[in-house]
Design a protein around this motif. Structure first.
Motif, short mmCIF file in Angstrom:
data_model
loop_
_atom_site.label_atom_id
_atom_site.label_comp_id
_atom_site.label_asym_id
_atom_site.label_seq_id
_atom_site.Cartn_x
_atom_site.Cartn_y
_atom_site.Cartn_z
N PHE A 100 25.82 18.23 -4.62
CA PHE A 100 25.74 17.09 -4.00
C PHE A 100 24.38 17.74 -3.87
CE2 PHE A 100 24.39 14.70 0.11
CZ PHE A 100 24.69 13.61 -1.04
N ILE A 101 23.92 18.02 -3.16
CA ILE A 101 22.73 18.59 -2.70
C ILE A 101 21.49 18.79 -4.29
CG2 ILE A 101 20.85 19.79 -2.23
CD1 ILE A 101 22.92 20.90 -0.27
N ASP A 102 21.92 19.35 -5.04
CA ASP A 102 21.01 19.19 -6.49
C ASP A 102 20.83 18.08 -6.95
OD1 ASP A 102 20.94 22.09 -5.91
OD2 ASP A 102 22.35 22.17 -7.68
N ARG A 103 21.74 17.55 -6.80
CA ARG A 103 21.87 15.76 -7.62
C ARG A 103 20.75 14.68 -6.49
NH1 ARG A 103 25.81 14.10 -11.30
NH2 ARG A 103 24.86 12.29 -11.34
N LEU A 104 20.34 15.33 -5.65
CA LEU A 104 19.21 14.05 -4.92
C LEU A 104 18.04 14.43 -5.64
CD1 LEU A 104 20.19 15.44 -1.06
CD2 LEU A 104 20.71 13.39 -2.55
N TYR A 105 18.07 15.47 -6.67
CA TYR A 105 16.19 15.52 -7.00
C TYR A 105 16.04 14.31 -7.30
CZ TYR A 105 13.46 18.52 -10.54
OH TYR A 105 11.76 18.96 -11.48
N PRO A 106 16.47 13.38 -7.97
CA PRO A 106 15.62 12.42 -8.75
C PRO A 106 15.09 11.87 -7.22
CG PRO A 106 17.48 12.05 -9.28
CD PRO A 106 17.61 13.19 -8.18
N TYR A 107 15.18 12.38 -6.56
CA TYR A 107 14.96 11.43 -4.97
C TYR A 107 12.98 11.87 -4.89
CZ TYR A 107 18.19 8.92 -3.09
OH TYR A 107 19.93 8.18 -3.36
N TYR A 108 12.54 13.74 -5.31
CA TYR A 108 11.41 13.72 -5.84
C TYR A 108 9.90 12.62 -6.38
CZ TYR A 108 12.89 17.11 -3.56
OH TYR A 108 13.63 18.78 -2.38
N ASN A 109 9.33 12.68 -6.29
CA ASN A 109 8.20 12.77 -6.89
C ASN A 109 6.87 13.89 -7.71
OD1 ASN A 109 8.68 9.50 -6.61
ND2 ASN A 109 7.63 9.89 -4.23
N PHE A 110 7.28 13.47 -8.86
CA PHE A 110 5.91 15.56 -8.82
C PHE A 110 5.30 14.46 -9.63
CE2 PHE A 110 10.50 16.41 -8.52
CZ PHE A 110 10.78 17.72 -8.45
N THR A 111 4.40 15.54 -10.47
CA THR A 111 2.89 15.28 -10.99
C THR A 111 3.41 15.72 -12.33
OG1 THR A 111 1.53 17.04 -10.22
CG2 THR A 111 1.66 15.61 -8.91
N ASP A 112 2.48 15.61 -13.19
CA ASP A 112 2.57 15.95 -14.00
C ASP A 112 2.12 18.11 -14.23
OD1 ASP A 112 3.75 14.31 -15.76
OD2 ASP A 112 1.69 13.65 -16.68
N GLU A 113 1.40 18.38 -13.61
CA GLU A 113 0.74 19.75 -13.38
C GLU A 113 2.31 20.93 -12.94
OE1 GLU A 113 -1.54 22.30 -10.32
OE2 GLU A 113 -1.82 20.06 -10.16
N ARG A 114 2.19 21.85 -13.90
CA ARG A 114 3.53 22.64 -13.30
C ARG A 114 2.82 23.76 -12.70
NH1 ARG A 114 8.13 21.48 -15.31
NH2 ARG A 114 9.25 18.77 -15.31
N PRO A 115 3.73 25.09 -11.91
CA PRO A 115 3.62 24.01 -10.94
C PRO A 115 3.09 23.55 -9.86
CG PRO A 115 3.58 26.29 -10.08
CD PRO A 115 2.84 26.28 -11.10
N GLY A 116 3.19 22.07 -9.66
CA GLY A 116 2.30 21.70 -8.58
C GLY A 116 3.01 20.68 -7.71
N PRO A 117 1.87 20.03 -6.89
CA PRO A 117 3.11 18.81 -5.46
C PRO A 117 3.88 17.74 -5.78
CG PRO A 117 0.69 17.81 -6.42
CD PRO A 117 1.34 19.12 -7.18
N TYR A 118 4.71 17.24 -4.64
CA TYR A 118 5.32 17.15 -5.18
C TYR A 118 5.49 15.89 -3.46
CZ TYR A 118 8.63 19.79 -2.73
OH TYR A 118 8.79 20.76 -1.18
N SER A 119 6.12 14.77 -3.74
CA SER A 119 6.35 14.57 -2.26
C SER A 119 7.81 13.39 -2.30
CB SER A 119 5.59 13.01 -2.49
OG SER A 119 5.06 12.21 -3.45
N SER A 120 8.25 12.96 -1.56
CA SER A 120 9.86 12.57 -1.80
C SER A 120 9.47 10.98 -1.40
CB SER A 120 10.48 13.38 -0.71
OG SER A 120 11.18 12.63 -0.42
N LYS A 121 10.25 10.37 -2.47
CA LYS A 121 10.54 9.17 -1.76
C LYS A 121 11.91 8.64 -0.83
CE LYS A 121 11.48 8.07 -7.23
NZ LYS A 121 12.42 9.29 -7.67
N LEU A 122 11.88 9.83 -0.20
CA LEU A 122 12.94 9.06 1.77
C LEU A 122 12.13 9.38 2.55
CD1 LEU A 122 16.26 10.76 0.51
CD2 LEU A 122 15.35 8.27 0.11
#
Length: 201
Positions: A100-122
Motif C-alpha cells: 500500500f505504501i509503495d503504491r503511493l508513489y504516484p503522488y510524488y512530483n519529480f524532476t528529470d534530474e537524478r537524483p533530484g528534488p521532488y514534491s508531493s501532490k498531497l
C-alpha cells in the motif's frame, strides 16, 4: 466548520486482531470530535507490489496495475486525515501495508534530474496523520522500525504525523480489547487528530 474525513487503514492479515481493535478506537475518537471516518482493511483488497516501472511519473497515477488501489486512491485524496496501523512482522510492517505504501508513489512530483528534488501532490493541504503498531515485544529496540516505516513515507508526502502510537506486549488475538487504558488512549489520540484537522479546516 466543514466536516473533515479521516481514513483508517489496517495492514493486519488477521480479522478481528489487535490492529483492527485499536483502529476502531482511533476512529471512534475521531467521530466523537465530529469527523467523518472510513475504515479500510487491506486484507480485503488485492494490491500488487510496485515494480518500479516509473510509468506513474508521466501518467500521474498507476497505469501498470488495475487493482484495489484504484478504489483507494480517491479515498486517500478525499481524506485530510489518515491513520495507518500495522502489527510488527519481523521488525517491520506487514506485506499488505508495505505494498500500500509503495503504491503511493504516484503522488510524488519529480524532476528529470537524478537524483533530484521532488514534491508531493498531497503537500501543503493541511493533511495530518497518525500511525500505530502492535507488537508482542515489550522493549522498543525489539519492535524494530515499524513506526518509522509507517510515518516517514507520510511525512515525505506532506502529512503532519501528529503521533506515532505504540502498543507493546500484545500478541493474543484481540488482547487489546481487555486493556481499557490502551483503548482510551487510542480513543483520545483519534479525537485529537480530528480536532487538529477541524481547527485547521
Amino acid at each position: 466548520m466543514n466536516a473533515v474525513k479521516i481514513l483508517g487503514v489496517s495492514g493486519s492479515p488477521r480479522k478481528g486482531g489487535n490492529t483492527d481493535v485499536l483502529l476502531d478506537s482511533f476512529l471512534k475518537g475521531a467521530e466523537s470530535a465530529g469527523a467523518e471516518t472510513k475504515k479500510v482493511l487491506l486484507r480485503e483488497y488485492s494490491i500488487e507490489s510496485c515494480i518500479g516501472c516509473e510509468a506513474c511519473r508521466k501518467a500521474g497515477t498507476c497505469i501498470r496495475f488495475h487493482d484495489g488501489m484504484e478504489l483507494l486512491y480517491p479515498e486517500i485524496e478525499a481524506a485530510k486525515g489518515l491513520i495507518l496501523g500495522s502489527p510488527t512482522y519481523n521488525y517491520n510492517v506487514t506485506a499488505p501495508m508495505k505494498a500500500f505504501i509503495d503504491r503511493l508513489y504516484p503522488y510524488y512530483n519529480f524532476t528529470d534530474e537524478r537524483p533530484g528534488p521532488y514534491s508531493s501532490k498531497l503537500g501543503d493541504q493541511g493533511r495530518k496523520a497518525l500511525v500505530f503498531t502492535v507488537c508482542e515485544q515489550e522493549k522498543l529496540e525489539e519492535m524494530g522500525f515499524t513506526l518509522e516505516a509507517l510515518g516517514m513515507p507520510l511525512e515525505a508526502l506532506g502529512y503532519d504525523v501528529l503521533e506515532k502510537f505504540l502498543a507493546t506486549g500484545c500478541f493474543a488475538k484481540g488482547a487489546v480489547s481487555k486493556n481499557e487504558a490502551l483503548l482510551e488512549k487510542a480513543f483520545e489520540s483519534g479525537k485529537k487528530l480530528a480536532e487538529a484537522l477541524l481547527q485547521a479546516n
